[in-house]
Structures are given as structure tokens and as C-alpha cells.
Write a protein that holds these residues in place. Structure first.
Motif, PDB file in Angstrom:
ATOM      1  N   GLU A  26       0.899  -1.156   0.005  1.00 24.22           N
ATOM      2  CA  GLU A  26       0.056  -0.045   0.167  1.00 24.22           C
ATOM      3  C   GLU A  26       0.968   1.253  -0.037  1.00 24.22           C
ATOM      4  O   GLU A  26       2.130   1.237   0.347  1.00 24.22           O
ATOM      5  CB  GLU A  26      -0.866  -0.043   1.261  1.00 24.22           C
ATOM      6  N   PHE A  27       0.492   2.292  -0.865  1.00 24.95           N
ATOM      7  CA  PHE A  27       1.035   3.527  -0.812  1.00 24.95           C
ATOM      8  C   PHE A  27       0.389   4.510  -0.062  1.00 24.95           C
ATOM      9  O   PHE A  27      -0.895   4.795  -0.440  1.00 24.95           O
ATOM     10  CB  PHE A  27       1.454   4.051  -2.100  1.00 24.95           C
ATOM     11  N   GLN A  28       0.729   5.316   0.842  1.00 23.69           N
ATOM     12  CA  GLN A  28      -0.002   6.310   2.010  1.00 23.69           C
ATOM     13  C   GLN A  28       0.783   7.546   1.741  1.00 23.69           C
ATOM     14  O   GLN A  28       2.197   7.615   2.071  1.00 23.69           O
ATOM     15  CB  GLN A  28      -0.150   5.652   3.214  1.00 23.69           C
ATOM     16  N   THR A  29       0.217   8.555   1.450  1.00 23.29           N
ATOM     17  CA  THR A  29       0.674  10.027   1.485  1.00 23.29           C
ATOM     18  C   THR A  29       0.284  10.733   3.015  1.00 23.29           C
ATOM     19  O   THR A  29       0.517  11.853   3.304  1.00 23.29           O
ATOM     20  CB  THR A  29       0.395  10.811   0.484  1.00 23.29           C
ATOM     21  N   THR A  30      -0.599  10.074   3.729  1.00 23.06           N
ATOM     22  CA  THR A  30      -1.191  10.737   4.952  1.00 23.06           C
ATOM     23  C   THR A  30      -1.650   9.497   6.187  1.00 23.06           C
ATOM     24  O   THR A  30      -1.922   8.460   5.536  1.00 23.06           O
ATOM     25  CB  THR A  30      -2.467  11.578   4.603  1.00 23.06           C
ATOM     26  N   THR A  79       0.937  -7.173   4.798  1.00 19.74           N
ATOM     27  CA  THR A  79       0.968  -5.928   4.013  1.00 19.74           C
ATOM     28  C   THR A  79       2.214  -4.980   4.245  1.00 19.74           C
ATOM     29  O   THR A  79       2.764  -5.063   5.415  1.00 19.74           O
ATOM     30  CB  THR A  79      -0.155  -5.521   4.654  1.00 19.74           C
ATOM     31  N   TYR A  80       3.042  -4.463   3.286  1.00 25.39           N
ATOM     32  CA  TYR A  80       3.806  -3.397   3.378  1.00 25.39           C
ATOM     33  C   TYR A  80       3.380  -2.175   3.005  1.00 25.39           C
ATOM     34  O   TYR A  80       2.629  -1.881   2.054  1.00 25.39           O
ATOM     35  CB  TYR A  80       5.016  -3.843   2.744  1.00 25.39           C
ATOM     36  N   VAL A  81       3.563  -1.049   3.977  1.00 29.29           N
ATOM     37  CA  VAL A  81       2.823   0.122   3.790  1.00 29.29           C
ATOM     38  C   VAL A  81       3.952   0.969   3.446  1.00 29.29           C
ATOM     39  O   VAL A  81       4.742   1.253   4.426  1.00 29.29           O
ATOM     40  CB  VAL A  81       2.061   0.825   4.770  1.00 29.29           C
ATOM     41  N   ILE A  82       4.195   1.697   2.332  1.00 35.30           N
ATOM     42  CA  ILE A  82       5.244   2.618   1.777  1.00 35.30           C
ATOM     43  C   ILE A  82       4.673   4.004   2.192  1.00 35.30           C
ATOM     44  O   ILE A  82       3.617   4.467   1.422  1.00 35.30           O
ATOM     45  CB  ILE A  82       5.555   2.556   0.382  1.00 35.30           C
ATOM     46  N   TYR A  83       5.249   4.776   3.153  1.00 35.47           N
ATOM     47  CA  TYR A  83       4.606   6.048   3.649  1.00 35.47           C
ATOM     48  C   TYR A  83       5.741   7.242   2.974  1.00 35.47           C
ATOM     49  O   TYR A  83       6.789   7.155   2.948  1.00 35.47           O
ATOM     50  CB  TYR A  83       4.669   6.311   5.054  1.00 35.47           C
ATOM     51  N   PRO A 134       9.460   8.346  -7.375  1.00 35.99           N
ATOM     52  CA  PRO A 134       8.356   9.401  -7.271  1.00 35.99           C
ATOM     53  C   PRO A 134       7.858   9.559  -6.036  1.00 35.99           C
ATOM     54  O   PRO A 134       7.153  10.431  -5.675  1.00 35.99           O
ATOM     55  CB  PRO A 134       7.452   8.536  -8.106  1.00 35.99           C
ATOM     56  N   LEU A 135       8.183   8.792  -4.965  1.00 33.04           N
ATOM     57  CA  LEU A 135       7.437   8.906  -3.619  1.00 33.04           C
ATOM     58  C   LEU A 135       8.462   9.406  -2.621  1.00 33.04           C
ATOM     59  O   LEU A 135       8.338   9.688  -1.477  1.00 33.04           O
ATOM     60  CB  LEU A 135       6.954   7.571  -2.997  1.00 33.04           C
ATOM     61  N   MET A 136       9.795   9.761  -3.081  1.00 29.40           N
ATOM     62  CA  MET A 136      10.901  10.436  -2.534  1.00 29.40           C
ATOM     63  C   MET A 136      10.870  11.860  -2.358  1.00 29.40           C
ATOM     64  O   MET A 136      10.180  12.411  -2.900  1.00 29.40           O
ATOM     65  CB  MET A 136      12.303   9.812  -2.618  1.00 29.40           C
ATOM     66  N   SER A 137      11.478  12.491  -1.163  1.00 27.06           N
ATOM     67  CA  SER A 137      11.512  13.842  -1.290  1.00 27.06           C
ATOM     68  C   SER A 137      12.581  14.181  -2.348  1.00 27.06           C
ATOM     69  O   SER A 137      13.289  13.356  -3.133  1.00 27.06           O
ATOM     70  CB  SER A 137      12.247  14.361   0.033  1.00 27.06           C
TER      71      SER A 137
END
Length: 231
Positions: free
Chosen positions: A16-20, A48-52, A111-114
């Protein structure tokens, strides 16, 4: 947004990809319900792995479920910098060095990094770096970047990425052969999440849900049983 992969060990990894993390408890319950439904469907365990991203450095990863504790495995990208990754890999490219497995993993997450790259530019840069390689790992990386583009981009940005993608062998496979299969798998997972949400509201009958979502009443009943078993 999520991805599910069958491992060589015979279990599924659900990403899962979470931005909040504003609804972290609700998210954990949703992940748990998804695992239960998917495990019941496949007869295999699911982790489940969650990428924040979005600046999240720590959040709740456990849920008290009474007789047991449900857990996800978090991956935090706040301290990962896409500029540093691309600069390092371009240096390797200029020296004629091959990319290691870890390099491709970094590319898929840029794309999800700073950093100074927008999601679109990071996806485009990643595809351009990856296309020079003909390995399975490179193709999987391109597929991940494509999936992120499909999730986060729209309009002209998505068209631009598709143009870059068409220059790759995997891009041709996705456009000409793989798109329909991927769409069907995505629809199946989307239908499951919609049914779970509708059941949780207690406002629709099984027949109404089946008609609205386009599944059988038996399918709705099966998901309801799985949902009850996780409570």
C-alpha cells in the motif's frame, strides 16, 4: 493504491502507498479486511507493507483486535532523496557500470521520495534510466513506474509518460498485450474495496450491492463472511 505479488515462498505481499496518516486506524482495519478477503480467496497468507511518503516519519502500525494484534510493515521515504539516487545512478551509467538489484528498487520508489523532482519527472527519469537494461528486474521496475504514473498522473502528464514508455519493450507489452489483463485484475480489487465500504455503512442490501457493483449476491455474502471473521 495497492499492489499484490505472489512470492517464491508461496505467500502474497500486499503493498500500500500512503501519503497521509490522518485515518491510520481506519486504514489498518481496511488493510486487515483486505488481507482476510484475499487470503480466503487464494488460500495463502498475505503480508502488508505500507510505503509512507508525504513527510511521514513514524505512525501507528499495529491494531488491537482482541485475541490478537494485527501488524503491517512500514517503509518510510521521508529521508530518501530522489536527487541523490538519480545523481548516483547517472554516475554509474557514465562509467558503464551495471545497476544492482538495490538500484532498481531505489528507482521504482523515487516518485515517492523527497527532492526537487515532481512525481511526473521522477517517473520519466526512472524509465529513461531503466530502459537501457533488458533484464527482468529492469522490466519489473518499468512496470512499477508505469503503475505509479497511472495512479498519480492525469491528462498531459500521463500522456507524456506513455510516450516515453512506448519506447521500451515492456511499454509495448503493456500497451499491446498486458493492459486488458491488468485492467481486469485492478477492477477485481477495486470491486472488493467498494463492496467492503458499502457493507461497512449498513445502508445497502446484498442484492443492491450486487447490482450496483456488478457481482453476484453470493460474492457479496462471501465478502461479508470474511469481514465478520476479522472483527
Amino acid at each position: 493504491m495497492d499492489f499484490t505479488f505472489l512470492t517464491k515462498g508461496g505467500f502474497y505481499i500486499h503493498i500500500e502507498f500512503q501519503t497521509t496518516d490522518s485515518k491510520v486506524v481506519a486504514d489498518l482495519r481496511r488493510f486487515r479486511a483486505y488481507e482476510a478477503v484475499y487470503s480466503n480467496k487464494t488460500g495463502k497468507n498475505v503480508i502488508t507493507y505500507v510505503i509512507y511518503s508525504g513527510g511521514i516519519t513514524e505512525t501507528k502500525t499495529e491494531l488491537d483486535c482482541g485475541t490478537h494484534t494485527y501488524r503491517v510493515i512500514p517503509i518510510y521515504l521521508k529521508d530518501k532523496d530522489a536527487d541523490t539516487v538519480f545523481r548516483r545512478l547517472k554516475e554509474k551509467q557514465e562509467k558503464g557500470e551495471s545497476f544492482a538489484e538495490e538500484d532498481f528498487a531505489d528507482i521504482s520508489l523515487t516518485p515517492l521520495m523527497s527532492g526537487s523532482f515532481s512525481k511526473k519527472d521522477a517517473i520519466k527519469e526512472g524509465i529513461l534510466l531503466t530502459k537501457q537494461f533488458k533484464t527482468i528486474t529492469a522490466e519489473k521496475t518499468t512496470a512499477m513506474l508505469y503503475a505509479l504514473a497511472d495512479k498519480f498522473l492525469t491528462g498531459d502528464e500521463l500522456v507524456e509518460i506513455m510516450e516515453v514508455l512506448r519506447m521500451t519493450r515492456l511499454g509495448q507489452m503493456l500497451v499491446e498485450e498486458g493492459r486488458e489483463e491488468g485492467r481486469e485484475e485492478g477492477h477485481e480489487e477495486s470491486r472488493t474495496e467498494i463492496i467492503l465500504n458499502m457493507l461497512s455503512k449498513n445502508q445497502f442490501s446484498f442484492e443492491e450491492i450486487a447490482e450496483l457493483v456488478g457481482v453476484t449476491v453470493e460474492k457479496v455474502e462471501e465478502i461479508q463472511r470474511c469481514l465478520k471473521s476479522t472483527r
